[in-house]
Design an enzyme around this catalytic site. Structure first.
Site, PDB file in Angstrom:
ATOM      1  N   VAL A  84     -11.091  -3.112  -4.345  1.00 34.01           N
ATOM      2  CA  VAL A  84     -10.117  -3.114  -4.023  1.00 34.01           C
ATOM      3  C   VAL A  84     -10.530  -3.969  -2.224  1.00 34.01           C
ATOM      4  O   VAL A  84     -11.599  -3.768  -1.529  1.00 34.01           O
ATOM      5  CB  VAL A  84      -9.728  -1.461  -3.535  1.00 34.01           C
ATOM      6  N   LYS A  85     -10.096  -4.711  -1.897  1.00 31.28           N
ATOM      7  CA  LYS A  85      -9.928  -5.803  -0.282  1.00 31.28           C
ATOM      8  C   LYS A  85      -9.078  -5.195   0.125  1.00 31.28           C
ATOM      9  O   LYS A  85      -8.053  -5.162   0.075  1.00 31.28           O
ATOM     10  CB  LYS A  85      -9.868  -7.190  -1.563  1.00 31.28           C
TER      11      LYS A  85
END
Length: 217
Positions: A84-85
């Site tokens: 997850v960025k």
């Protein structure tokens, strides 16, 4: 140093993967928008091509930690390789802490200072993404930031890995490798540039000419 490819273009990812040089993919809202396709559809297709970390970013309009956490959980459900960025903000750090504690891998992006990288690492980020080229654009040597972050992480034995982002040319890649980046995430065009050298081309043409001189076509 490992190579990720920085794109949401499936054809480019296939070509780079066929070379055997990439072990992960990074995307962002701009790259997804450029493809004009559904986020989940694109990401799922990418996970079927590359067996490695795939960074999918929370929506650009998602600004509070609670929403980032909720969206991050959904991204993580797409595939076990999902990362997850999350943007480097106060709310982003809160989300990083919670997601990391839940065992979800995170990539804190838009990092432009060593302090930001250190905070992200302390929040539990799996990766931090300092932007090399964008710093160069404002006459600040981006490679100095990569080197500083690498030194700090080594001093304190921090497990967070450095993904050098905003890589613009082959020189950037060499510099990042020397500066201690764990990973460089690179556009497909730059990967192709790295395969080329005028002396390599000249050597191939010489071998062809010598072969033809003896054996013909």
């Amino acid at each position: 140093m490992k190579f990720f490819i920085d794109t949401a273009n499936v054809e480019e990812i296939k070509k780079a993967n066929d070379m055997g040089v990439i072990c992960g993919v990074t995307t962002n809202p701009s790259l997804i928008a450029k493809e004009g396709r559904d986020f989940k559809e694109v990401i799922t297709e990418i996970t079927n091509i590359v067996d490695g970390p795939i960074s999918g970013e929370v929506k650009a309009t998602t600004e509070d930690a609670e929403s980032m956490i909720k969206e991050g959980r959904e991204i993580a459900k797409i595939h076990p390789n999902m990362v997850v960025k999350i943007p480097m903000t106060v709310e982003g750090l809160k989300a990083t802490k919670v997601l990391s504690q839940e065992g979800i891998k995170t990539n804190v992006t838009l990092v432009f200072s060593a302090n930001q990288a250190l905070l992200a690492a302390r929040a539990g980020a799996t990766y931090v993404s300092p932007f090399l080229g964008r710093l160069d654009d404002i006459s600040t040597p981006g490679i100095d930031l990569i080197r500083t972050i690498s030194d700090i992480f080594e001093i304190y034995n921090l497990p967070t890995e450095i993904i050098a982002a905003s890589v613009r040319n082959p020189v950037h890649i060499t510099d990042c490798a020397l500066a201690g980046a764990h990973i460089a995430t690179v556009p497909y065009s730059v990967i192709v540039q790295c395969t080329k050298h005028p002396l390599t081309d000249a050597g191939i043409e010489k071998f062809k000419a010598d072969y033809r001189a003896v054996f013909g076509e």
